[in-house]
Design a protein around this motif. Sequence first.
Motif, short mmCIF file in Angstrom:
data_model
loop_
_atom_site.label_atom_id
_atom_site.label_comp_id
_atom_site.label_asym_id
_atom_site.label_seq_id
_atom_site.Cartn_x
_atom_site.Cartn_y
_atom_site.Cartn_z
N ARG A 148 12.24 5.80 -3.18
CA ARG A 148 12.52 6.51 -2.22
C ARG A 148 13.47 7.92 -3.22
O ARG A 148 13.26 9.08 -2.97
CB ARG A 148 13.47 6.28 -1.24
CG ARG A 148 12.93 5.76 -0.29
CD ARG A 148 13.85 4.84 0.85
NE ARG A 148 13.13 3.84 1.60
CZ ARG A 148 13.85 3.01 2.45
NH1 ARG A 148 15.34 3.26 2.61
NH2 ARG A 148 13.12 2.38 3.04
N SER A 197 0.86 -1.21 -0.03
CA SER A 197 0.17 -0.07 0.11
C SER A 197 0.84 0.99 -0.07
O SER A 197 0.38 2.43 0.32
CB SER A 197 -0.88 0.09 0.96
OG SER A 197 0.02 0.08 2.39
N ARG A 198 2.01 1.23 -0.42
CA ARG A 198 3.15 2.30 -0.31
C ARG A 198 2.74 2.96 -1.78
O ARG A 198 2.16 2.53 -2.74
CB ARG A 198 4.54 1.74 -0.39
CG ARG A 198 5.47 2.78 -0.04
CD ARG A 198 6.79 2.05 -0.11
NE ARG A 198 6.98 1.12 -1.19
CZ ARG A 198 7.43 -0.11 -1.21
NH1 ARG A 198 7.60 -0.70 0.02
NH2 ARG A 198 7.55 -0.78 -2.10
N LYS A 199 3.38 4.23 -1.82
CA LYS A 199 3.19 5.23 -3.08
C LYS A 199 4.05 4.20 -4.03
O LYS A 199 5.23 3.90 -3.70
CB LYS A 199 3.49 6.55 -2.69
CG LYS A 199 2.87 7.41 -2.21
CD LYS A 199 2.18 8.49 -3.20
CE LYS A 199 0.76 9.16 -2.86
NZ LYS A 199 1.17 9.74 -1.54
N VAL A 219 11.27 16.53 -4.04
CA VAL A 219 11.47 17.23 -3.27
C VAL A 219 12.54 18.24 -3.30
O VAL A 219 12.37 19.66 -3.23
CB VAL A 219 11.63 16.72 -1.76
CG1 VAL A 219 11.81 17.64 -0.71
CG2 VAL A 219 10.49 15.81 -1.26
N ARG A 220 13.63 17.60 -3.97
CA ARG A 220 14.72 18.64 -3.75
C ARG A 220 14.78 19.54 -4.96
O ARG A 220 15.81 20.58 -5.23
CB ARG A 220 16.03 17.86 -4.05
CG ARG A 220 16.18 17.22 -2.79
CD ARG A 220 17.60 16.53 -2.57
NE ARG A 220 17.95 15.87 -1.36
CZ ARG A 220 18.73 14.92 -1.12
NH1 ARG A 220 19.13 14.42 -2.18
NH2 ARG A 220 18.71 14.48 0.15
N ILE A 247 10.91 10.23 -4.81
CA ILE A 247 10.41 11.25 -3.74
C ILE A 247 11.52 12.31 -3.75
O ILE A 247 11.24 13.65 -3.72
CB ILE A 247 9.70 10.53 -2.83
CG1 ILE A 247 8.67 9.90 -3.43
CG2 ILE A 247 9.44 11.66 -1.79
CD1 ILE A 247 7.92 8.74 -2.13
N LEU A 248 12.62 11.83 -3.37
CA LEU A 248 13.78 12.77 -3.08
C LEU A 248 13.80 13.54 -4.39
O LEU A 248 13.99 14.81 -4.13
CB LEU A 248 14.98 11.98 -2.93
CG LEU A 248 15.18 11.76 -1.44
CD1 LEU A 248 16.64 10.87 -1.18
CD2 LEU A 248 15.22 13.06 -0.67
#
Lengths: 116, 77
Positions: B68, B55-57, B75-76, B71-72
């Motif tokens: 990961r 159920s993770r993105k 964000v950056r 997503i990083l």
Amino acid sequence: MSIFEIGRLAVKIAGRDSSNYCVIIDVLDEKYVMIDGNVRRKKCNINHLEPLKDVLKIKRNEGHENVIKAMKQAGIKIIEKKTRAKNKGLKVRPKKIKIKKSVDESKKVKKNEKRK
Amino acid sequence: MKQIRKKLASRVSVYTRKERPGKKTCANCSKVLPGILNFKTSKIRNIARTRKRPSRKFGGYLCSRCSRKMILQGVRK
């Protein structure tokens, strides 16, 4: 003081609530930190967090409502928890009750006669 | 469906065997994704969604390490 101080805004990277904004409420030790916000209020490893630049003014172990209020001021979209249909008072479809097919007694009698 | 030909003494017999779909791999680093059932859709249609994939993105599409990284990057920017 490390970058993970109380009130620091961060993004959760791993886990079910990944890519959600969260706020650090309490620093447990070098590795673990308590978080709240758009995520579940839980202990979290700092490797699973990405800190951002702004820090919110909140006390230690702040309640969920005040954290949400502080995040709104910082201009962050809040994700409301999905309440189940029952709580919202919506029409919930009644579950189908399975009725066992009752075999007529007369049919049973006929089968036995055939066997004899 | 896989066809198999078998040579016997007097004749050749052909029979088909149903195959299971292959294991799903990560879209980025093509590693095998854990926690994903590889059955035909007709078999797993009634099973709950949480048992079919994490159920993770990016669950079921990217492995945990690649998600990961994605997503990083977001964000950056």
